[in-house]
Scaffold this motif. Structure first.
Motif, mmCIF file in Angstrom:
data_model
loop_
_atom_site.group_PDB
_atom_site.id
_atom_site.type_symbol
_atom_site.label_atom_id
_atom_site.label_comp_id
_atom_site.label_asym_id
_atom_site.label_seq_id
_atom_site.Cartn_x
_atom_site.Cartn_y
_atom_site.Cartn_z
ATOM 1 N N LEU A 294 -0.855 3.339 8.823
ATOM 2 C CA LEU A 294 -1.820 4.019 7.947
ATOM 3 C C LEU A 294 -1.556 5.512 7.819
ATOM 4 O O LEU A 294 -2.269 6.203 7.087
ATOM 5 N N LEU A 295 -0.566 6.016 8.515
ATOM 6 C CA LEU A 295 -0.221 7.433 8.448
ATOM 7 C C LEU A 295 1.249 7.600 8.100
ATOM 8 O O LEU A 295 2.083 6.796 8.516
ATOM 9 N N THR A 296 1.557 8.628 7.379
ATOM 10 C CA THR A 296 2.944 9.039 7.215
ATOM 11 C C THR A 296 3.063 10.497 7.643
ATOM 12 O O THR A 296 2.278 11.342 7.207
ATOM 13 N N ALA A 311 5.292 17.655 0.424
ATOM 14 C CA ALA A 311 4.738 18.395 1.558
ATOM 15 C C ALA A 311 3.215 18.398 1.553
ATOM 16 O O ALA A 311 2.597 19.105 2.346
ATOM 17 N N ASP A 312 2.588 17.595 0.686
ATOM 18 C CA ASP A 312 1.133 17.545 0.592
ATOM 19 C C ASP A 312 0.576 16.837 1.822
ATOM 20 O O ASP A 312 0.679 15.619 1.978
ATOM 21 N N LYS A 313 -0.035 17.588 2.728
ATOM 22 C CA LYS A 313 -0.504 17.048 4.006
ATOM 23 C C LYS A 313 -1.664 16.070 3.832
ATOM 24 O O LYS A 313 -1.806 15.121 4.601
ATOM 25 N N TYR A 314 -2.501 16.276 2.829
ATOM 26 C CA TYR A 314 -3.661 15.406 2.624
ATOM 27 C C TYR A 314 -3.241 13.964 2.360
ATOM 28 O O TYR A 314 -3.957 13.027 2.716
ATOM 29 N N GLY A 320 -1.542 8.523 0.489
ATOM 30 C CA GLY A 320 -2.142 9.176 -0.671
ATOM 31 C C GLY A 320 -2.791 8.188 -1.621
ATOM 32 O O GLY A 320 -3.253 7.115 -1.236
ATOM 33 N N ASN A 321 -2.826 8.548 -2.879
ATOM 34 C CA ASN A 321 -3.481 7.735 -3.900
ATOM 35 C C ASN A 321 -2.532 6.647 -4.399
ATOM 36 O O ASN A 321 -1.440 6.944 -4.889
ATOM 37 N N VAL A 347 -9.842 8.659 0.691
ATOM 38 C CA VAL A 347 -8.668 8.137 1.394
ATOM 39 C C VAL A 347 -8.748 8.289 2.916
ATOM 40 O O VAL A 347 -8.660 7.292 3.643
ATOM 41 N N PRO A 348 -8.902 9.509 3.480
ATOM 42 C CA PRO A 348 -8.955 9.597 4.947
ATOM 43 C C PRO A 348 -10.187 8.922 5.533
ATOM 44 O O PRO A 348 -10.115 8.314 6.608
#
Length: 404
Positions: A294-296, A311-314, A320-321, A347-348
């Motif tokens: 579930l994480l990258t 580089a988008d941390k969110y 992401g989406n 998402v989170p």
């Protein structure tokens, strides 16, 4: 006189050569991305207007030295002590937080959105499935956010109030995550990213704990009875200093916006998941612990520039989406099954909620081209959540029952 004319002539020639060289270089850099964009648009059968917009966006994204120009422009705005950029596309409040806003005199009309929501509820085949609208908070926090004189206010929170009240009058359940936000124990300047419209991961985690509490108390759901999964002591909190920028910083440059810290949160306890996503023709399948499936961590390790989308941390959470996502918690196969029709805010929160669920589904109206009501009815769920933050209360996100 001839000498002056010659100087002007040569200056013009040099200037034209520079422009042509810059244009040729940009064409060379953008050529392959443009072809890829055209292929993607062709496979998705979009309209000519959308194709042109997509190609224009690709060219803009691949302009040579793009962010150097943005930085220069943003720095000039900062030197002039300006609180807005590009004709109020992005504004800065008195606490140096950036906002998207627009000129408005009153809340936006939302009756058509209520009608679409009613139709979605009426169309649920399994009448035991509970439809709930979950309202995330707007970045403009009452009592903390203050806009300088002359900066427009969008009335987004007021629009959300009207929308939720109309839903209640039509017997549609609501959960308002804006309530008690300032009592979360999180410092006001840590609730949202300065350079982005999103809440921070700390805020998303806290709101997840509030959602679980609401599901337990209001809906009598037997989850997390001993408070283990909502206890932050059972999670790793890793903060990366000056590591993140959001969509607003990409428009203004970091000399104007500054840089955000980013806190990654994931379980300390044993987890076991499967993850499936599909966006267009791209399919992803993963299995493993929370931090594997579930994480990258690619956005945290990328060698690309901080401005790059890679580089988008969110987007570390759930990649992401995506058009559709299905998460299975293999350690809790008898837990509740939930589905979110959502924007990026969810998402989170959805990733954290998976710790107390058996199945979590996500549908994003921007990236899923199928029929959303049909998809909802194709899977078994106990709860269906609609969740768009106040500024996304527009028909672009309520892409179901277009005739309403």
């Amino acid at each position: 006189m001839q000498r002056l004319f010659f100087k002007k002539f040569m200056t013009s020639i040099i200037f034209i050569i520079m422009l042509l060289s810059f244009a040729f270089y940009n064409f060379k850099v953008s050529y392959s991305p443009i072809l890829n964009t055209l292929k993607q648009q062709k496979t998705s059968s979009t309209s000519l207007v959308n194709i042109i917009a997509a190609v224009e966006g690709t060219i803009n994204d691949n302009t040579a030295g793009k962010y150097k120009f943005i930085e220069l422009y943003g720095y000039i705005q900062k030197l002039m002590y300006k609180n807005e950029e590009s004709n109020f596309e992005v504004v800065k409040d008195k606490n140096d937080f950036l906002h998207y806003t627009y000129f408005a005199e009153k809340p936006n009309p939302v009756y058509h959105l209520v009608e679409r929501t009613k139709s979605l509820k009426a169309g649920l085949k399994d009448k035991r499935t509970k439809l709930i609208y979950m309202m995330p908070p707007d970045k403009y926090v009452e009592g903390y956010s203050k806009l300088p004189y002359g900066i427009p206010y969008s009335y987004s929170n007021e629009t959300a109030d009207v929308f939720l009240n109309l839903l209640k009058k039509n017997n549609i359940d609501t959960i308002d995550l804006r309530k008690n936000l300032t009592k979360s124990g999180i410092e006001n300047n840590q609730l949202f990213f300065k350079t982005d419209h999103h809440w921070t991961i700390q805020t998303a985690f806290w709101e997840y704990t509030q959602l679980v509490n609401t599901l337990k108390t209001k809906y009598k759901l037997n989850i997390d009875e001993d408070g283990f999964y909502t206890n932050k002591d059972n999670y790793n909190f890793i903060t990366y200093k000056n590591a993140a920028i959001g969509s607003m910083a990409r428009k203004t440059g970091i000399l104007y916006s500054g840089v955000d810290d980013f806190t990654l949160i994931y379980p300390k306890f044993a987890t076991n998941y499967s993850y499936y996503s599909k966006t267009g023709n791209q399919v992803t399948n993963l299995n493993g612990r929370f931090e594997e499936a579930l994480l990258t961590i690619d956005p945290l390790r990328t060698n690309k520039d901080i401005y790059s989308l890679e580089a988008d941390k969110y987007s570390s959470y759930l990649f992401g989406n995506q058009g559709i996502v299905h998460v299975i918690n293999k350690n809790n196969l008898n837990g509740p099954k939930v589905l979110f029709v959502k924007d990026s805010f969810t998402v989170p929160l959805a990733a954290f909620l998976s710790t107390v669920c058996s199945d979590v589904y996500l549908v994003d109206p921007r990236y899923y081209t199928g029929n959303i009501p049909n998809y909802i009815n194709s899977v078994k769920t106990d709860f269906v959540f609609l969740s768009f933050y106040p500024q996304d209360l527009t028909k672009d996100f309520f892409k179901f029952y277009e005739n309403k």
